[in-house]
Design an enzyme around this catalytic site. Structure first.
Site, PDB file in Angstrom:
ATOM      1  N   ASP A  45      -5.610   2.755   8.253  1.00  9.09           N
ATOM      2  CA  ASP A  45      -7.041   2.431   8.301  1.00  9.09           C
ATOM      3  C   ASP A  45      -7.315   0.948   8.492  1.00  9.09           C
ATOM      4  O   ASP A  45      -8.380   0.561   8.988  1.00  9.09           O
ATOM      5  CB  ASP A  45      -7.717   2.860   6.988  1.00  9.09           C
ATOM      6  CG  ASP A  45      -7.994   4.353   6.942  1.00  9.09           C
ATOM      7  OD1 ASP A  45      -7.631   5.052   7.905  1.00  9.09           O
ATOM      8  OD2 ASP A  45      -8.576   4.807   5.936  1.00  9.09           O
ATOM      9  N   GLN A  49      -3.347  11.235   9.944  1.00  9.67           N
ATOM     10  CA  GLN A  49      -2.277  11.343  10.934  1.00  9.67           C
ATOM     11  C   GLN A  49      -1.983   9.998  11.603  1.00  9.67           C
ATOM     12  O   GLN A  49      -0.839   9.681  11.883  1.00  9.67           O
ATOM     13  CB  GLN A  49      -2.655  12.381  11.999  1.00  9.67           C
ATOM     14  CG  GLN A  49      -2.162  13.771  11.684  1.00  9.67           C
ATOM     15  CD  GLN A  49      -0.653  13.806  11.438  1.00  9.67           C
ATOM     16  OE1 GLN A  49       0.133  13.147  12.089  1.00  9.67           O
ATOM     17  NE2 GLN A  49      -0.256  14.576  10.452  1.00  9.67           N
ATOM     18  N   VAL A  64      -1.991  -7.065  -4.716  1.00  9.77           N
ATOM     19  CA  VAL A  64      -1.686  -8.150  -3.783  1.00  9.77           C
ATOM     20  C   VAL A  64      -2.976  -8.939  -3.570  1.00  9.77           C
ATOM     21  O   VAL A  64      -4.025  -8.346  -3.291  1.00  9.77           O
ATOM     22  CB  VAL A  64      -1.153  -7.586  -2.443  1.00  9.77           C
ATOM     23  CG1 VAL A  64      -0.944  -8.702  -1.433  1.00  9.77           C
ATOM     24  CG2 VAL A  64       0.142  -6.805  -2.675  1.00  9.77           C
ATOM     25  N   GLU A  89     -17.791  18.393   3.262  1.00  9.88           N
ATOM     26  CA  GLU A  89     -16.919  19.065   2.286  1.00  9.88           C
ATOM     27  C   GLU A  89     -17.497  18.938   0.875  1.00  9.88           C
ATOM     28  O   GLU A  89     -17.491  19.898   0.096  1.00  9.88           O
ATOM     29  CB  GLU A  89     -15.506  18.471   2.363  1.00  9.88           C
ATOM     30  CG  GLU A  89     -14.850  18.828   3.681  1.00  9.88           C
ATOM     31  CD  GLU A  89     -13.452  18.259   3.903  1.00  9.88           C
ATOM     32  OE1 GLU A  89     -12.745  18.786   4.742  1.00  9.88           O
ATOM     33  OE2 GLU A  89     -13.086  17.270   3.245  1.00  9.88           O
ATOM     34  N   GLY A  99      -0.404   4.323   0.365  1.00  7.96           N
ATOM     35  CA  GLY A  99      -1.201   5.417   0.940  1.00  7.96           C
ATOM     36  C   GLY A  99      -0.361   6.103   2.008  1.00  7.96           C
ATOM     37  O   GLY A  99       0.865   5.973   2.047  1.00  7.96           O
ATOM     38  N   PHE A 100      -1.039   6.809   2.916  1.00  4.75           N
ATOM     39  CA  PHE A 100      -0.310   7.556   3.937  1.00  4.75           C
ATOM     40  C   PHE A 100       0.566   6.636   4.809  1.00  4.75           C
ATOM     41  O   PHE A 100       1.707   6.982   5.126  1.00  4.75           O
ATOM     42  CB  PHE A 100      -1.292   8.315   4.832  1.00  4.75           C
ATOM     43  CG  PHE A 100      -1.894   9.499   4.151  1.00  4.75           C
ATOM     44  CD1 PHE A 100      -1.166  10.665   3.978  1.00  4.75           C
ATOM     45  CD2 PHE A 100      -3.196   9.462   3.668  1.00  4.75           C
ATOM     46  CE1 PHE A 100      -1.714  11.769   3.352  1.00  4.75           C
ATOM     47  CE2 PHE A 100      -3.759  10.561   3.037  1.00  4.75           C
ATOM     48  CZ  PHE A 100      -3.017  11.716   2.876  1.00  4.75           C
ATOM     49  N   GLY A 146       0.837  -1.208   0.000  1.00  6.07           N
ATOM     50  CA  GLY A 146       0.000   0.000   0.000  1.00  6.07           C
ATOM     51  C   GLY A 146       0.866   1.250   0.000  1.00  6.07           C
ATOM     52  O   GLY A 146       1.770   1.397   0.827  1.00  6.07           O
TER      53      GLY A 146
HETATM   54  C1  LIG Z   1     -12.585  11.060   0.605  1.00  5.82           C
HETATM   55  C2  LIG Z   1     -11.745  10.978   1.844  1.00  5.82           C
HETATM   56  C3  LIG Z   1     -11.412  12.130   2.543  1.00  5.82           C
HETATM   57  C4  LIG Z   1     -10.617  12.074   3.675  1.00  5.82           C
HETATM   58  N1  LIG Z   1     -10.315  13.230   4.340  1.00  5.82           N
HETATM   59  C5  LIG Z   1      -9.491  13.190   5.413  1.00  5.82           C
HETATM   60  C6  LIG Z   1      -9.093  14.393   6.067  1.00  5.82           C
HETATM   61  O1  LIG Z   1      -9.502  15.491   5.685  1.00  5.82           O
HETATM   62  N2  LIG Z   1      -8.235  14.293   7.115  1.00  5.82           N
HETATM   63  C7  LIG Z   1      -7.756  13.086   7.549  1.00  5.82           C
HETATM   64  O2  LIG Z   1      -6.965  13.043   8.488  1.00  5.82           O
HETATM   65  N3  LIG Z   1      -8.140  11.936   6.966  1.00  5.82           N
HETATM   66  C8  LIG Z   1      -8.974  11.959   5.909  1.00  5.82           C
HETATM   67  N4  LIG Z   1      -9.353  10.798   5.297  1.00  5.82           N
HETATM   68  C9  LIG Z   1      -8.864   9.529   5.838  1.00  5.82           C
HETATM   69  C10 LIG Z   1      -7.425   9.258   5.402  1.00  5.82           C
HETATM   70  O3  LIG Z   1      -7.270   9.576   4.049  1.00  5.82           O
HETATM   71  C11 LIG Z   1      -7.105   7.803   5.691  1.00  5.82           C
HETATM   72  O4  LIG Z   1      -7.175   7.624   7.090  1.00  5.82           O
HETATM   73  C12 LIG Z   1      -5.723   7.429   5.184  1.00  5.82           C
HETATM   74  O5  LIG Z   1      -5.659   7.561   3.782  1.00  5.82           O
HETATM   75  C13 LIG Z   1      -5.387   5.994   5.575  1.00  5.82           C
HETATM   76  O6  LIG Z   1      -4.107   5.704   5.075  1.00  5.82           O
HETATM   77  P1  LIG Z   1      -3.730   4.202   4.742  1.00  5.82           P
HETATM   78  O7  LIG Z   1      -2.288   4.231   4.314  1.00  5.82           O
HETATM   79  O8  LIG Z   1      -4.112   3.311   5.838  1.00  5.82           O
HETATM   80  O9  LIG Z   1      -4.668   3.799   3.511  1.00  5.82           O
HETATM   81  P2  LIG Z   1      -4.877   4.496   2.115  1.00  5.82           P
HETATM   82  O10 LIG Z   1      -4.411   5.887   2.106  1.00  5.82           O
HETATM   83  O11 LIG Z   1      -6.283   4.195   1.751  1.00  5.82           O
HETATM   84  O12 LIG Z   1      -3.904   3.682   1.152  1.00  5.82           O
HETATM   85  C14 LIG Z   1      -4.092   2.310   0.890  1.00  5.82           C
HETATM   86  C15 LIG Z   1      -3.271   1.956  -0.335  1.00  5.82           C
HETATM   87  O13 LIG Z   1      -3.264   0.543  -0.475  1.00  5.82           O
HETATM   88  C16 LIG Z   1      -3.463   0.196  -1.822  1.00  5.82           C
HETATM   89  N5  LIG Z   1      -4.056  -1.137  -1.876  1.00  5.82           N
HETATM   90  C17 LIG Z   1      -5.215  -1.536  -1.290  1.00  5.82           C
HETATM   91  N6  LIG Z   1      -5.435  -2.840  -1.554  1.00  5.82           N
HETATM   92  C18 LIG Z   1      -4.412  -3.257  -2.330  1.00  5.82           C
HETATM   93  C19 LIG Z   1      -4.081  -4.513  -2.924  1.00  5.82           C
HETATM   94  N7  LIG Z   1      -4.861  -5.590  -2.782  1.00  5.82           N
HETATM   95  N8  LIG Z   1      -2.959  -4.581  -3.674  1.00  5.82           N
HETATM   96  C20 LIG Z   1      -2.152  -3.495  -3.837  1.00  5.82           C
HETATM   97  N9  LIG Z   1      -2.420  -2.294  -3.277  1.00  5.82           N
HETATM   98  C21 LIG Z   1      -3.525  -2.183  -2.531  1.00  5.82           C
HETATM   99  C22 LIG Z   1      -4.392   1.282  -2.359  1.00  5.82           C
HETATM  100  O14 LIG Z   1      -4.305   1.399  -3.767  1.00  5.82           O
HETATM  101  C23 LIG Z   1      -3.880   2.526  -1.624  1.00  5.82           C
HETATM  102  O15 LIG Z   1      -2.869   3.184  -2.363  1.00  5.82           O
HETATM  103  C24 LIG Z   1     -10.141  10.818   4.148  1.00  5.82           C
HETATM  104  C25 LIG Z   1     -10.473   9.658   3.456  1.00  5.82           C
HETATM  105  C26 LIG Z   1     -11.263   9.728   2.308  1.00  5.82           C
HETATM  106  C27 LIG Z   1     -11.620   8.475   1.573  1.00  5.82           C
END
Ligand SMILES: Cc1cc2nc3c(=O)[nH]c(=O)nc-3n(C[C@H](O)[C@H](O)[C@H](O)COP(=O)(O)OP(=O)(O)OC[C@H]3O[C@@H](n4cnc5c(N)ncnc54)[C@H](O)[C@@H]3O)c2cc1C
Length: 429
Positions: A308, A326, A86, A177, A19-20, A17
């Site tokens: 998440d 965060q 994955v 928003e 993401g953040f 992943g």
């Molecule tokens: C529309 C929206 C608005 C938001 N606004 C805010 C905000 O204003 N402030 C705030 O603090 N939080 C906000 N959030 C929440 C915040 O974005 C999430 O808490 C954060 O992105 C979680 O990070 P993460 O790395 O756990 O997952 P994510 O950022 O969701 O990243 C997960 C990554 O894993 C990859 N992935 C998933 N499954 C697979 C797989 N099977 N194979 C390969 N890759 C995979 C995805 O492509 C993605 O790139 C918001 C969320 C959304 C959806």
């Protein structure tokens, strides 16, 4: 916590992943000579999810909120990006299985695969409502919203009362928003693009089963958001559960039918159907994976789950943190530090969340920022704080400058903005 024996030279770390959480973990390990990191994502870019609603409402371009993973780590010789989906894990054999049959071996694994939109089993919601969780979702939503407006202009007789109705389900930050930005999009389309739509009868309706908007915020912040939304023309329907969604609108639990030309779904998160749901230990609220204080799986201490996907504890033995950026950033960094502790033969440490506060914007010059201690900042000051903070956390200097220029430009020249319907163009031969 107990120290683990020294790991082999150049330990192999796989981060799932970008993401953040995954980016934060990889950043902590980038440039080191004792680990090789492979970061895997099904997209070749990192998505800045907090600004997706601006892509959906034609305020920003998709490329403003997405950044290629290879560019982020281009200078780190020990980081490799793998563009792949994955499909599962062999935790005993320590391998990550990829679609197509390949697999990746690891000594340590960091799973940061995020969550997905939650439809709560509501009839028709998954089929007919438009979620806002990925860049693809945001583009689909933008195409749909603009297409509805063009259709209303060209064939008002096909739209009931000649004026479109947009329903947003979920009055958390994303729903608030999106509703606020939708009203502004309508204003620009009517005032500046001269779409022949009766602005007074066009409706943006924000529906939520709860009793207040921004329920995760202090009631003072909720009140401000409530009043600002109403002032700007958003209809609030609180304590109004949705019973089902159909192609032409939503049926409320009260029996009332709300006609809609588009239903935006911003109602919650789930782990169901996501990659992390295949890991053991998913008993926490929302199906999140249960992790220890150091964020690893009890039965597999070499596997960390962050962001998440995990029930990240606020502190040792504490309640799970909210699913916000965060938490993902801090937990990803913590997992990477535990990997390094293992390599050094040092003891692991427990994660503690440092709460920097929460923010939501309602539209131009209106936002709320709530800090763990101190006042709630509202209005223009809150909005400027919101702009500044989002710029700081956007990845890449060029990305920040581009978004800042776009925002300034839009502020001075309100009608600008990428109001492009690209869905049909992309299917051209
Ligand atoms: C529309 C929206 C608005 C938001 N606004 C805010 C905000 O204003 N402030 C705030 O603090 N939080 C906000 N959030 C929440 C915040 O974005 C999430 O808490 C954060 O992105 C979680 O990070 P993460 O790395 O756990 O997952 P994510 O950022 O969701 O990243 C997960 C990554 O894993 C990859 N992935 C998933 N499954 C697979 C797989 N099977 N194979 C390969 N890759 C995979 C995805 O492509 C993605 O790139 C918001 C969320 C959304 C959806």
């Amino acid at each position: 916590m107990t120290a683990r024996g020294p790991a082999p030279e150049r330990s192999q770390v796989v981060v799932v992943g970008a993401g953040f959480g995954g980016i934060a973990a990889t950043r902590h390990l980038a440039g080191r000579d004792d680990v090789d990191v492979t970061i895997v994502d099904q997209h070749n870019f990192h998505t800045f999810l907090p600004l997706l609603y601006q892509v959906a409402t034609a305020g920003l371009e998709p490329a403003d909120v997405a950044y290629p993973v290879r560019t982020i780590f281009g200078r780190a010789a020990n980081v490799t990006f793998r563009h792949a989906q994955v499909v599962g894990f062999d935790l005993v054999g320590r391998r990550v299985r990829l679609a197509g049959g390949d697999d990746l071996a690891y000594d340590h694994l960091v799973v940061a695969s995020g969550a997905a939109a939650q439809f709560f089993g509501i009839d028709g919601a998954a089929a007919h409502a438009l979620p806002l969780y990925t860049l693809g979702d945001a583009r689909r939503l933008r195409n749909r919203l603009l297409t509805v407006l063009e259709t209303a202009d060209a064939h008002p007789e096909t739209v009931d009362d000649g004026a479109p109705v947009f329903v947003v389900v979920g009055a958390g930050p994303t729903g608030v928003e999106t509703a606020g930005a939708l009203v502004e999009l309508l204003e620009v389309c009517v005032r500046h693009d001269r779409l022949r739509i009766d602005a007074a009868r066009t409706r943006v309706v924000l529906v939520d089963a709860g009793s207040r908007v921004l329920a995760g915020f202090d009631p003072v912040a909720s009140r401000y958001a409530d009043e600002t939304l109403r002032d700007r023309g958003v209809e609030l329907r609180l304590e109004t559960p949705v019973a089902s969604v159909a192609p032409d609108g939503v049926l409320l639990a009260s029996g009332e039918r709300l006609r809609a030309d588009a239903v935006v779904w911003a109602a919650g998160l789930t782990l169901d159907g996501t990659l992390a749901a295949t890991l053991p230990g998913g008993q926490a609220p929302g199906g999140r994976v249960t992790v220890g204080d150091d964020l690893s799986l009890t039965a597999h201490p070499e596997v960390f789950v962050v962001g998440d996907a995990a029930a990240v504890p606020r502190g040792p033995g504490g309640e799970p943190c909210p699913q916000v950026a965060q938490v993902a950033i801090q937990s990803g960094g913590h997992a990477a530090r535990q990997v390094l502790a293992d390599l050094a033969g040092a003891p692991r440490t427990a994660f503690t969340y440092f709460d920097k506060g929460i923010m939501a914007t309602i539209g131009r010059r209106a936002a709320v920022a709530q800090f763990p201690r101190g006042p709630i900042v509202r209005g223009t000051l809150g909005w400027l704080g919101w702009l500044g903070l989002h710029l700081v956390y956007l990845i890449g200097f060029r990305g920040r400058i581009k978004v800042l220029v776009n925002w300034c430009w839009r502020y001075l020249d309100w009608p600008s903005g990428p109001r492009l319907i690209v869905g049909d163009a992309e299917s051209d031969p």
